[in-house]
Design a protein around this motif. Structure first.
Motif, short mmCIF file in Angstrom:
data_model
loop_
_atom_site.label_atom_id
_atom_site.label_comp_id
_atom_site.label_asym_id
_atom_site.label_seq_id
_atom_site.Cartn_x
_atom_site.Cartn_y
_atom_site.Cartn_z
N VAL A 175 -31.00 47.87 -26.49
CA VAL A 175 -32.31 47.95 -25.85
C VAL A 175 -32.68 46.67 -25.12
N GLY A 176 -32.00 45.56 -25.43
CA GLY A 176 -32.30 44.30 -24.77
C GLY A 176 -31.54 44.08 -23.48
N ASN A 177 -30.70 45.04 -23.08
CA ASN A 177 -29.95 44.90 -21.83
C ASN A 177 -30.84 45.20 -20.63
N TRP A 178 -30.70 44.40 -19.59
CA TRP A 178 -31.56 44.57 -18.40
C TRP A 178 -31.22 45.84 -17.63
N ASN A 179 -30.02 46.35 -17.79
CA ASN A 179 -29.64 47.59 -17.09
C ASN A 179 -29.90 48.83 -17.95
N PHE A 180 -30.77 48.71 -18.94
CA PHE A 180 -31.13 49.85 -19.81
C PHE A 180 -31.69 50.98 -18.95
N ASP A 181 -31.08 52.17 -19.08
CA ASP A 181 -31.46 53.31 -18.25
C ASP A 181 -32.55 54.11 -18.95
N ILE A 182 -33.80 53.87 -18.59
CA ILE A 182 -34.90 54.53 -19.28
C ILE A 182 -34.96 56.01 -18.94
N ASN A 221 -39.51 46.73 -11.15
CA ASN A 221 -38.57 47.73 -10.65
C ASN A 221 -37.66 47.22 -9.54
N PRO A 222 -38.16 46.44 -8.57
CA PRO A 222 -37.26 45.92 -7.54
C PRO A 222 -36.19 44.97 -8.08
N SER A 250 -33.38 35.67 -15.70
CA SER A 250 -34.21 35.43 -14.51
C SER A 250 -33.35 35.35 -13.25
N GLN A 251 -32.17 34.75 -13.36
CA GLN A 251 -31.28 34.70 -12.20
C GLN A 251 -30.72 36.08 -11.86
N THR A 252 -30.45 36.88 -12.90
CA THR A 252 -29.98 38.24 -12.67
C THR A 252 -31.03 39.06 -11.93
N HIS A 312 -30.59 40.87 -8.27
CA HIS A 312 -30.79 42.30 -8.01
C HIS A 312 -31.83 42.51 -6.91
N MET A 313 -32.91 41.72 -6.95
CA MET A 313 -33.96 41.89 -5.96
C MET A 313 -33.42 41.60 -4.55
#
Length: 498
Positions: free
Chosen positions: A157-164, A371-372, A443-445, A449-450
């Motif tokens: 659940v702590g992964n930034w690419n978690f697919d909600i 989201n961005p 934060s860099q990730t 992505h943005m």
């Protein structure tokens, strides 16, 4: 208002002493205040004095285009009114359905989910073994409803690419309940604050069902996504080593309830249709006040914190409101300027409770519009959803002969140009400062992505423009051939939604 006290981090193996949450200065919420009283026809809301933004400030200009312009009323506090614009008697739960958005089957599905969850809650209430000994309930008891795939996702659940979106499908549309309960349990907050799990489960179910799932964007899945992002930020090294258990509880509850009861239209729409919510909150932070008071209503109805002293409960409600009100985008520049000033002076001290509370406000603001900064596959879905919600508001305004709000006309806007502007003038400035505060891998990730997502939208915009230019002459020639050389007609714009 800043909080000027500090809470210690409590060990997880002891109950919370009553004095831990006791502080002075609680704001009283009068139970005698009428929120649903009939309006006095003589009390008319006279609006004037809209805030004027300097047109040279592109950030402020874009925030204004998003629609959250504050307009202050000269009248005092009025009881809540149910009557609105003469052409609109808005029932938010059926607003889009009546205009042809959504289907009747969705409602029946929601009713079945509510029945299943509340049946489980009633079963817990009826069990003699659970009465009066909620603190002794095994913390895994509610996990029995999770299927294997959802449980596997919760381990990451702590992964930034978690697919909600996937998680919501795996939990049968109960992502907000499942995720929030899991995080509260993961931090040990259920045991630490001696929360009755039956009351907590009922509270989360009611929160989830008070989101309007007919909204393409502002629904329970968005709330779950913001809660997951908030958890990621709480895990950042700068915060993880400084926040108290009380801070974490407030942060997660604020994320789960930050858009509670969102009607799917913006504040200027409520003001120009003379909606009762605009009058109730005097045209200032109308939606955010509505979300906050709705959350407080559910906390009181479920009596989730009834075991705490009354003053502590009121303090918690007040600080919850402070976090939710910070998501008002019309105050974006105020918060960002203050955050930038602290970073420039390097005087943020997270041992200070008021500074920790301010950082929580900034974290919630970032989570709300992150989201961005998600991977393209997730970011694109959210972009399509929020733009469709804008366009649905524009359709309603056209239907009732109202002025169409900026960004809400589907004939004049595309997903790409809305997202590029939003990233440039709102998201990038905020996340650049957040990266200064928490210079971490996450934060860099997010910044990476943005940048990629913005480039992708710009590429799609260029492709659409090129396709329109190429199609223009051929379409005109075809029309002239059919019409015998008559003048060309206007060529409709393509859509980026495909």
């Amino acid at each position: 208002m800043e909080v000027c006290y500090q809470l210690p981090v409590l060990p997880l193996d002891r109950p919370v002493p009553k004095h831990v949450l006791s502080r002075r200065g609680a704001i009283s919420f009068s139970s005698s205040s009428s929120l649903f009283g009939a309006p006095d026809p003589r009390q008319l809301s006279q609006r004037r004095g809209a805030i004027s933004y300097d047109s040279s400030d592109q950030t402020a200009l874009y925030i204004r285009m998003l629609g959250d312009v504050r307009v202050r009323s000269q009248v005092g506090f009025e009881p809540e009114r149910r009557s609105s614009h003469p052409y609109l008697r808005i029932d938010f739960r059926t607003l889009h359905t009546r205009l042809g958005y959504g289907s009747s089957s969705d409602g029946s599905g929601t009713e079945r989910r509510v029945h299943r969850l509340l049946s489980f809650q009633r079963y817990l209430h009826s069990s003699r073994l659970l009465r009066g000994i909620s603190q002794q309930i095994p913390l895994h008891i509610l996990d029995e409803d999770y299927n294997g795939q959802a449980q596997c996702m919760l381990e990451k659940v702590g992964n930034w690419n978690f697919d909600i979106f996937l998680f919501d499908r795996l939990t049968n549309g109960n992502s907000l309940v499942t995720l929030t309960f899991h995080l509260l349990n993961k931090y040990g907050l259920v045991e630490l604050f001696q929360l009755d799990m039956v009351k907590l489960w009922r509270f989360l179910v009611m929160v989830q069902e008070d989101y309007h799932n007919d909204n393409p964007y502002h629904n329970a899945v968005h709330a779950a996504d913001v809660t997951q992002a908030m958890y990621c930020f709480l895990q950042e090294p700068m915060l993880a080593k400084s926040l108290t258990s009380y801070d974490i509880l407030l942060g997660l509850l604020a994320a789960a309830t930050h858009d509670l009861g969102h009607p799917g239209v913006n504040q200027p729409f409520l003001i120009k249709t003379d909606h009762y919510l605009a009058t109730l909150y005097r045209n200032t932070s109308v939606l955010e006040n509505h979300h906050w008071k709705s959350a407080v209503g559910l906390l009181r109805e479920t009596r989730l914190f009834s075991h705490l002293p009354a003053e502590d409960s009121l303090n918690m409600e007040r600080e919850l409101g402070s976090l939710i009100l910070a998501t008002d985008i019309s105050r974006q520049n105020d918060y960002l300027s203050r955050f930038r000033m602290h970073l420039d002076k390097e005087n943020l001290c997270l041992s200070n409770a008021s500074h920790r509370h301010f950082v929580l406000q900034m974290a919630l603001k970032c989570a709300d519009i992150c989201n961005p900064c998600r991977p393209w596959e997730l970011s694109k879905q959210w972009s399509e959803r929020v733009t469709e919600e804008f366009f649905q508001q524009g359709d309603i305004e056209k239907k009732h002969k109202l002025e169409v709000s900026p960004l809400c006309d589907r004939e004049a806007n595309t997903i790409g140009n809305i997202q590029i502007g939003f990233m440039s003038y709102v998201v990038e400035p905020l996340f650049a400062e957040w990266a200064r505060f928490s210079d971490s891998r996450l934060s860099q990730t997010m910044l990476g992505h943005m940048g990629l997502n913005k480039a992708s939208w710009e590429g799609l915009q260029q492709e659409q423009t090129a396709a329109s230019e190429e199609a223009g002459p051929s379409a005109t020639d075809a029309e002239n051939a059919v019409a015998g050389g008559s003048s060309s007609k206007e060529i409709p714009q393509g859509s980026l939604e495909s």
